[in-house]
Design a protein around this motif. Structure first.
Motif, PDB file in Angstrom:
ATOM      1  N   SER A 209       0.827  -1.199   0.000  1.00  0.00           N
ATOM      2  CA  SER A 209       0.000   0.000   0.000  1.00  0.00           C
ATOM      3  C   SER A 209       0.862   1.250   0.000  1.00  0.00           C
ATOM      4  O   SER A 209       0.551   2.237  -0.668  1.00  0.00           O
ATOM      5  N   LEU A 210       1.996   1.207   0.709  1.00  0.00           N
ATOM      6  CA  LEU A 210       2.853   2.402   0.705  1.00  0.00           C
ATOM      7  C   LEU A 210       3.568   2.547  -0.630  1.00  0.00           C
ATOM      8  O   LEU A 210       3.795   3.665  -1.097  1.00  0.00           O
ATOM      9  N   SER A 239       3.235  15.656  -6.954  1.00  0.00           N
ATOM     10  CA  SER A 239       4.423  14.878  -7.284  1.00  0.00           C
ATOM     11  C   SER A 239       5.625  15.320  -6.454  1.00  0.00           C
ATOM     12  O   SER A 239       6.693  14.736  -6.575  1.00  0.00           O
ATOM     13  N   THR A 240       5.466  16.350  -5.629  1.00  0.00           N
ATOM     14  CA  THR A 240       6.644  16.796  -4.882  1.00  0.00           C
ATOM     15  C   THR A 240       6.466  16.593  -3.376  1.00  0.00           C
ATOM     16  O   THR A 240       6.936  15.604  -2.823  1.00  0.00           O
ATOM     17  N   ILE A 241       5.745  17.501  -2.764  1.00  0.00           N
ATOM     18  CA  ILE A 241       5.670  17.485  -1.304  1.00  0.00           C
ATOM     19  C   ILE A 241       4.950  16.239  -0.810  1.00  0.00           C
ATOM     20  O   ILE A 241       5.412  15.555   0.117  1.00  0.00           O
ATOM     21  N   VAL A 242       3.832  15.920  -1.459  1.00  0.00           N
ATOM     22  CA  VAL A 242       3.078  14.748  -1.044  1.00  0.00           C
ATOM     23  C   VAL A 242       3.921  13.487  -1.199  1.00  0.00           C
ATOM     24  O   VAL A 242       3.959  12.619  -0.326  1.00  0.00           O
ATOM     25  N   LYS A 243       4.620  13.431  -2.313  1.00  0.00           N
ATOM     26  CA  LYS A 243       5.414  12.241  -2.568  1.00  0.00           C
ATOM     27  C   LYS A 243       6.551  12.112  -1.554  1.00  0.00           C
ATOM     28  O   LYS A 243       6.777  11.035  -0.999  1.00  0.00           O
ATOM     29  N   ALA A 244       7.247  13.218  -1.325  1.00  0.00           N
ATOM     30  CA  ALA A 244       8.353  13.177  -0.358  1.00  0.00           C
ATOM     31  C   ALA A 244       7.839  12.781   1.020  1.00  0.00           C
ATOM     32  O   ALA A 244       8.463  11.981   1.732  1.00  0.00           O
ATOM     33  N   ALA A 245       6.646  13.312   1.386  1.00  0.00           N
ATOM     34  CA  ALA A 245       6.096  12.993   2.703  1.00  0.00           C
ATOM     35  C   ALA A 245       5.730  11.517   2.789  1.00  0.00           C
ATOM     36  O   ALA A 245       5.983  10.856   3.807  1.00  0.00           O
ATOM     37  N   SER A 246       5.151  10.979   1.708  1.00  0.00           N
ATOM     38  CA  SER A 246       4.821   9.550   1.723  1.00  0.00           C
ATOM     39  C   SER A 246       6.085   8.719   1.888  1.00  0.00           C
ATOM     40  O   SER A 246       6.094   7.709   2.597  1.00  0.00           O
ATOM     41  N   PHE A 247       7.141   9.153   1.245  1.00  0.00           N
ATOM     42  CA  PHE A 247       8.403   8.429   1.387  1.00  0.00           C
ATOM     43  C   PHE A 247       8.918   8.485   2.812  1.00  0.00           C
ATOM     44  O   PHE A 247       9.431   7.500   3.345  1.00  0.00           O
TER      45      PHE A 247
END
Lengths: 468, 492
Positions: A209-210, A239-247
């Motif tokens: 899921s992650l 594609s930037t902040i959300v993605k980095a936060a998910s990572f």
């Protein structure tokens, strides 16, 4: 903690502003003001551990000074958001009529970012991920009259709902397989022993899921369509902040809960990383639209960020913060330029250097940073990631694969540079009218300056200033 | 004076950088040309000044070091030692020659052109002075980026594809090297400041196990082989040379390929003695086969630029082979040949540039009888051509003689095969001279005028250097003595 509270409150303020303020250009300023307050408060918390309200979180969120690595990350992300607001404020106004709602949703997402950066239990992880996701579904479909936007919104929602289900399932299994009967990460962490069957199933489900959330292959299929269909300003944020936060959440969960068992699940991450790198880079080569190319590039960059999970050491954590920041800054920049174009194909960039030299120059630096050329933040980020991965000691072939993929990435990034500088413009692009203000150009140059400074002194800027 | 002497490497590095940035700001074509020429002359003056300190033991090798990234053990250290010193001098010398020789060529947006040229000079100087692996990697890439923009923007018709091929090849190679650097770095012992160190001394004092050496060797070798280029990694080179504007071709072939040779000596030979031993014969055979192959193709070329490009592959192949013999003579020959080849090939390109500017073509078949119209140019060219085929009294003779000596010490067959390519080299070079400069004039060449004073000046400088080094190479031997001992014995 400050960040979570302030962004939640400010989200509501923005909604109220939508009801009372009729002028479309005002909400932008309110949003920027709120963001500045949030950054200030987060810095206070980072340096002086100064909380606005002393709330007992029952240990569910991380509020302690000595492990405030996540605050460094948060400040970096908030600064990225600030640039995002400053560069794209006018373009957010153009998406539709509900300008303040868009800003409100972005603030709610930032609240989710704050939670996933500091969660201590699986419950908080779940809440954080959902707070991020639900506003995003709305933002993706924000361009209501555009069918592609609707389709993207629906697609994202359905796929996201699935991955949420899988995550809940995973959490349930972990809870069930755990003797202590707890959702807390440190309780789940059972040391280096073999994993039980239930824990294994739970871990794999969580990983799936992650991986979906960070668009790692083979769970990336939603990414190109959603990124392409969503209004470009929101693609930029997604594609930037959300993605980095998910990572960051991904790495935090697997480090704190399963870090000691890394040997057992590392193979899966190796497979996911290799697939992500190959699929992202090879598919990006064939794209004609820059927006779609950037969608695949974000998958490709995710491959590099996955090295944080592959290596799982101190360098990898620092590297992830640096990579997330460098990647976000450059991608926000390139999207800000892209939004100004009428024609999103690579040919649409032809001859840009002659008409808009500042835009072309800034875009070049952003693309060089994404490629990972020295003197830009992107290089230092890649360098840290590679260093962490080599330090891990096994699977050096994966590192070699990664650098070869980075060489492939030069191909598609440089196609845009070639179009801007070495090709003549065509009739369509020649007649374009430019909605570019001097302050926009100055901001782009400031962003370029930051990227170059981060490329020369990554430690001084990111680690020294913030962390220590 | 002593403190100033210590600052030399730094001044050498910053002066082209500052001038280059100034060129971008100026946006006036004429002014920026003057700034570029002026700064390159200043750089040359500084470089000559440093030569006087070369053997001054008190200064302990003209080194500068700044704290840069203390947490990961990298410091910004640059310095001039024997081999690097020679090549910084070559770089400093080449740029004024290039600027003067091409000053008549008009470029669109000349300010950006000169700015990028100076930035590439900074990168090149940095590569030759770097005393820290990370700094080395930085400059290694930084030298490439301006050249990429220069060729893609101001080059010939197929410039975009050709240059891009060049870029992707070298970029892929460099990234492999980066992995290698990181791996070696992680093996270095802890220092006071950090867990590991990127400093060259830490790298040198390390002894890697056989297994590590065997695969790390290739990560580095491929990067350098692409840059030099050595067969079979050479395919980018003829296209890139042909399509780049001639001034940039001079930088690429005169100096950039030396980055590969230099890096091979400084950043590969010392770490992998066992791997060198194991792969020695493979690489020497690759090099000599590449020499033969390039010479054969060069004979068939009609475009002078491509001919010179292929002849360059042959020359570089010989250097690579000589390095891997690990003989004192061979390595000494490489040192002197790095310098000589840079000078000679720049001389060749200047002649090509002059011909192309006047006639608009570079085809051997379309030219002829230039000697009737331009006697001075012809004399200069003949000398440079002789140097290209390494006739005695010219600079290349010394180097090639020593390298052949080294090769025959290692295995007589290497020398035999390489020797054939030298003979072929004489065939195609003299063939070119004969067809272009002698014979009947035609409509294209009838209007050629002889060269004017500043072209005479630069060609005279080239010719004089060819003779001086050819007759009295001792200063270069002195300068590189220690480096030769280090690299020849390390490889054994």
């Amino acid at each position: 903690m400050n960040e979570i509270l302030l962004t939640a409150v400010w989200g509501i303020v923005m909604m109220l502003a939508g009801a009372f303020v009729k002028n479309k250009s005002i909400p932008k300023y309110i949003a920027i003001g709120g963001l500045l307050i949030t950054i200030f408060a987060t810095c206070r918390e980072l340096y002086y551990q100064q909380l606005i309200f002393d709330i007992d979180v029952k240990g569910m969120l991380n509020v302690e000074r000595d492990v405030s690595f996540h605050l460094t990350f948060l400040v970096a992300m908030l600064v990225c958001t600030l640039f995002y607001f400053l560069l794209n404020g006018r373009d957010i106004e153009k998406v539709g009529n509900n300008v303040s709602e868009y800003f409100a949703l972005i603030f709610f997402i930032l609240c989710g970012v704050g939670i996933v950066a500091s969660f201590n239990t699986l419950l908080m992880l779940f809440i954080g991920i959902e707070i991020i996701s639900i506003p995003l579904y709305i933002l993706t479909g924000a361009d209501k009259r555009n069918l592609k936007s609707n389709e993207a919104g629906l697609k994202y929602f359905l796929m996201g709902a699935f991955s949420t289900g899988i995550m809940l399932m995973g959490i349930a299994f972990i809870y069930g397989g755990n003797e202590s009967g707890s959702f807390f990460l440190d309780k789940i962490n059972l040391g280096t022993g073999n994993m039980s069957v239930l824990t294994t199933i739970g871990l794999v489900l969580l990983m799936i899921s992650l991986s979906f959330k960070v668009s790692a292959a083979p769970f990336h299929f939603w990414t190109p369509d959603v990124y392409d269909g969503a209004p470009t300003v929101f693609t930029s944020f997604m594609s930037t902040i959300v993605k980095a936060a998910s990572f960051f959440a991904f790495a935090r969960l697997f480090d704190n809960a399963f870090g000691t068992m890394q040997v057992q699940w590392q193979k899966l991450i190796v497979l996911i990383t290799a697939a992500t790198l190959l699929i992202g880079n090879l598919t990006a080569v064939f794209q004609q639209s820059v927006k779609r190319m950037l969608a695949y590039s974000s998958i490709a960059q995710a491959g590099f960020m996955l090295f944080a999970l592959f290596a799982m050491n101190g360098k990898a954590k620092e590297g992830l913060v640096l990579y997330g920041t460098a990647y976000s800054l450059a991608t926000i920049g390139i999207f800000a330029v892209l939004i100004k174009m009428n024609d999103y194909t690579i040919d649409g960039f032809n001859g840009l250097a002659k008409k808009q030299p500042v835009l072309a120059f800034a875009a070049t630096i952003f693309l060089l940073s994404l490629t990972g050329i020295p003197l830009t933040a992107g290089f230092m980020a890649k360098f840290y990631m590679l260093m962490a991965a080599v330090d891990r000691g096994n699977n050096i072939w994966l590192v070699v694969l990664a650098v070869l993929c980075a060489a492939i990435s030069a191909y598609y990034y440089f196609r845009v540079i070639q179009a801007m500088y070495f090709k003549e413009n065509n009739e369509v692009t020649a007649q374009q009218e430019w909605d570019v203000t001097p302050s926009f150009k100055i901001l782009l140059l400031v962003l370029v300056g930051i990227i170059i400074l981060l490329g020369i002194f990554p430690n001084q800027l990111l680690i020294d200033w913030l962390w220590y | 004076m002593q403190t100033l002497g210590l600052r030399f490497p730094e001044i050498l590095l910053w002066s082209p950088l500052i001038a280059g940035l100034l060129c971008f700001i100026l946006r006036n074509d004429k002014q920026s040309r003057n700034v570029a020429l002026g700064s390159s002359l200043i750089t040359l003056a500084i470089s000559i000044a440093t030569l006087f300190y070369a053997n001054d033991k008190q200064l302990s090798g003209l080194k500068d070091s700044y704290v840069w990234l203390p947490y990961i053990g990298s410091s910004f250290s640059i310095g001039l030692d024997g081999m690097g010193h020679l090549l910084t001098f070559l770089t400093a010398l080449s740029f004024p020659i290039i600027f003067i020789a091409t000053s008549k060529t008009e470029y669109k947006n000349a300010s950006s052109f000169y700015g990028l040229m100076l930035l590439s000079q900074t990168g090149l100087l940095g590569v030759f002075m770097a005393m820290d692996a990370l700094v080395f990697y930085f400059f290694w890439e930084l030298a490439l980026i301006p050249v990429y923009f220069l060729s893609s923007r101001w080059g010939g018709e197929r410039r975009i594809q050709a240059t891009f091929k060049f870029f992707v090849y070298t970029f892929a190679g460099s990234l492999l090297m980066l992995v290698g650097i990181i791996y070696i770095y992680l093996q270095t012992p802890a220092t006071q400041a950090a867990m590991h160190s990127f400093s060259i001394n830490a790298f040198y004092s390390l002894h890697l196990s056989f297994q590590q050496q065997y695969w790390l060797f290739w990560l580095f070798f491929v990067a350098f082989a692409i840059k030099m280029p050595v067969f079979p990694f050479h395919t980018w080179q003829p296209d890139a040379y042909e399509q780049a504007p001639t001034a940039v071709t001079m930088v690429m072939s005169g100096i950039m390929v030396k980055m590969g040779v230099f890096a091979l000596l400084r950043w590969l030979v010392p770490y992998f003695p066992e791997a060198m031993d194991k792969y020695r014969s493979i690489i020497i055979w690759l090099s000599v086969i590449g020499m033969l192959y390039a010479s054969l193709i060069a004979m068939k070329q009609d475009d002078i630029k491509r001919l010179v490009a292929y002849s360059s592959i042959a020359h570089i192949g010989l250097m690579c082979a000589a390095i891997f013999t690990s003989t004192a003579n061979g390595v000494q020959g490489v040192m002197i040949q790095m310098f000589s080849h840079g000078i000679n090939i720049i001389g060749m390109w200047i002649v090509v540039e002059l011909l192309e500017r006047q006639t608009g073509v570079r085809k051997i078949s379309q030219l002829g009888g230039v000697a009737h119209k331009a006697p001075v140019l012809t004399i200069m060219l003949v000398v440079i051509a002789f140097a290209n085929i390494a006739l005695p009294l010219t600079n290349a003779f010394i180097g090639e003689f020593m390298m052949f000596n080294g090769l025959s010490q290692a295995n007589i067959w290497y020398a035999a095969v390489a020797g054939i390519s030298i003979i072929l080299g004489a065939v195609y070079t003299l063939n070119m001279v004969q067809k272009v400069f002698y014979g009947e004039t035609n409509t294209l060449t009838a209007t050629i005028k002889d060269i004017n004073w500043n072209e005479k000046l630069v060609l005279a400088v080239v010719v004089i250097i060819i003779f001086i080094v050819g007759v009295y190479p001792q200063p270069i031997f002195d300068l590189t003595k220690e480096a030769v001992t280090l690299f020849a014995t390390k490889g054994k």
